[in-house]
Design an enzyme around this catalytic site. Structure first.
Site, PDB file in Angstrom:
ATOM      1  N   TYR A  76       0.841  -1.208   0.000  1.00 32.68           N
ATOM      2  CA  TYR A  76       0.000   0.000   0.000  1.00 32.68           C
ATOM      3  C   TYR A  76       0.877   1.260   0.000  1.00 32.68           C
ATOM      4  CZ  TYR A  76      -3.655   3.238   1.718  1.00 32.68           C
ATOM      5  OH  TYR A  76      -4.545   4.282   1.871  1.00 32.68           O
ATOM      6  N   SER A 122     -14.133   1.927  13.179  1.00 31.36           N
ATOM      7  CA  SER A 122     -15.260   1.017  12.934  1.00 31.36           C
ATOM      8  C   SER A 122     -15.179  -0.196  13.860  1.00 31.36           C
ATOM      9  CB  SER A 122     -15.313   0.610  11.463  1.00 31.36           C
ATOM     10  OG  SER A 122     -14.037   0.291  10.980  1.00 31.36           O
ATOM     11  N   GLY A 146      -1.738   0.237  23.286  1.00 37.36           N
ATOM     12  CA  GLY A 146      -2.733   1.288  23.025  1.00 37.36           C
ATOM     13  C   GLY A 146      -2.172   2.697  23.144  1.00 37.36           C
ATOM     14  N   GLN A 190      -0.038   3.998  20.954  1.00 37.26           N
ATOM     15  CA  GLN A 190       0.210   4.585  19.622  1.00 37.26           C
ATOM     16  C   GLN A 190      -0.898   5.601  19.322  1.00 37.26           C
ATOM     17  OE1 GLN A 190      -0.998   1.571  20.213  1.00 37.26           O
ATOM     18  NE2 GLN A 190      -1.994   0.601  18.472  1.00 37.26           N
ATOM     19  N   PRO A 231       2.651   2.190  12.579  1.00 30.32           N
ATOM     20  CA  PRO A 231       3.264   3.468  12.977  1.00 30.32           C
ATOM     21  C   PRO A 231       2.917   3.844  14.425  1.00 30.32           C
ATOM     22  CG  PRO A 231       2.295   3.646  10.791  1.00 30.32           C
ATOM     23  CD  PRO A 231       1.832   2.330  11.367  1.00 30.32           C
TER      24      PRO A 231
END
Ligand code: NAD
Ligand code: UDP
Length: 322
Positions: free
Chosen positions: A153, A197, A215, A217, A282
């Site tokens: 991607y 979502s 959690g 990031q 990231p």
């Protein structure tokens, strides 16, 4: 083109990936402002449901087509959005993902060249990879792992940017390159694995909220209406403004903070479940939107809490109907 004898509201506009999350909102806005819209999609991640309300509109047309193959149509402007955007979808068939970005860009740029049409590329903050510069300005060249699972991607989108700028330099094409940061809102695919979502669907169903890693990031979340406003401003900007330009909301949140907001707004009692962090995820991401403010007079207006409320209402209806 700058000299075209047509006024805004009178364009015939091609939207590739138009049956997807962002594409369908873009089609709505283009129809609202009086354009003729040709929506092209292969329905890999998008669906007819996203544009069902436009099907009877006299200025809207839907065509099933894969942008990795040439397309022969007559339009004045092209928005090139075709490409799966969520990691689980773009990693399902990584070779096809790179083809969609690269061959898709070549085909759409070839079309734009023949028609002398203005063309906008939906690029991404992923071109910055796992960044050492924070927040990320457009001048930062990025840090992408060329051989990792996200590369199909990230590198596909980077190559597409290169192609856009080479067509601009070599063929004087009118190009616009938009680097989109994480965007959310109604019509996101309920199973596409993206964090907003996922958390909302899990909270509504009372299932565990899946936090990858610890959690900590961060991501910056832009509501879809703001994003589409920025996209239209970029397309309408003077011919000599090419970008690349960041469009996103600088409000930065950890995934734990996002989970807390979703739990509070849904009134859910779901527990948090910690899972392994995906490779090359990231650690932080926040757009520097100085350029968008000065060149496009654009900045996001919708607060995360308000955008989440709209998105939660959408998923509540969708899950009730399912
Ligand atoms: P999406 O998956 O909902 O939409 C992509 C659309 O492209 C789908 O309708 C899909 O069926 C279609 N498509 C995929 N491959 C195709 C092909 N070969 N030919 C024709 N159509 C094809 O994703 P989205 O969130 O709406 O993203 C739209 C664009 O914006 C993508 O290019 C994405 O890379 C970019 N983007 C989105 C975000 C975000 O947060 N939503 C962030 C950065 C960049
Ligand atoms: N994430 C998470 N739980 C989920 C889905 C995603 O903690 O159920 C994390 C993911 O690891 C990443 C962030 O949320 O750090 C954003 O993920 P997303 O796939 O939405 O977008 P991207 O990583 O492409 O920015």
């Amino acid at each position: 083109m700058s000299g075209l004898p047509i006024k805004p509201g009178e364009y015939k506009v091609l939207v590739t990936g138009g049956a997807g999350f962002l594409g369908s909102h873009l089609c709505d806005r283009l129809i609202e402002r009086g354009e003729d819209v040709l929506c092209v999609d292969n329905f890999f991640t998008g669906s007819k449901r996203n544009v069902a309300h436009l099907m009877d509109h006299k200025r809207f047309e839907l065509m099933r087509h894969d942008v990795t193959f040439p397309l022969y149509v007559e339009v004045d402007r092209i928005f090139n959005l075709a490409c799966p955007a969520s990691p689980i979808h773009y990693q399902r068939d990584p070779v096809q993902t790179t083809k969609t970005s690269v061959h898709g860009a070549i085909n759409m740029l070839g079309l734009a060249k023949r028609l002398k049409a203005r063309i906008l590329q939906a690029s991404t903050s992923e071109v910055y990879g796992d960044p050492e510069v924070h927040p990320q300005p457009e001048g930062y060249w990025g840090r992408v792992n060329t051989v990792g699972p996200r590369a199909c991607y990230d590198e596909g989108k980077r190559c597409a940017e290169t192609l856009f700028f080479d067509y601009w330099r070599q063929h004087q094409l009118e190009i616009k390159v938009m680097r989109i940061f994480n965007t959310y809102g109604p019509r996101m695919h309920p199973n596409d694995g993206r964090v907003v979502s996922n958390f909302i669907v899990q909270a509504i169903k009372g299932e565990p909220i899946t936090i990858y890693g610890d959690g900590s990031q961060t991501r910056s979340f832009c509501y879809v209406d703001d994003l589409i406003d920025g996209m239209l401003r970029l397309m309408d900007s003077p011919a000599d403004f090419t970008g690349p330009v960041n469009i996103g909301n600088p409000g930065e949140f950890t995934m734990l903070e996002l989970a807390e907001q979703v739990l509070r707004l849904t009134g859910s009692t779901s527990k948090l479940e910690f899972m392994p962090l995906p490779q090359d995820d990231p650690k932080q991401r926040q757009p520097d939107i100085t350029l968008a403010k000065s060149a496009l007079d654009w900045q996001p207006k919708v607060r995360l809490e308000d955008g989440l409320k709209e998105t939660i209402a959408y998923f509540q209806t969708l899950l009730r109907e399912a």
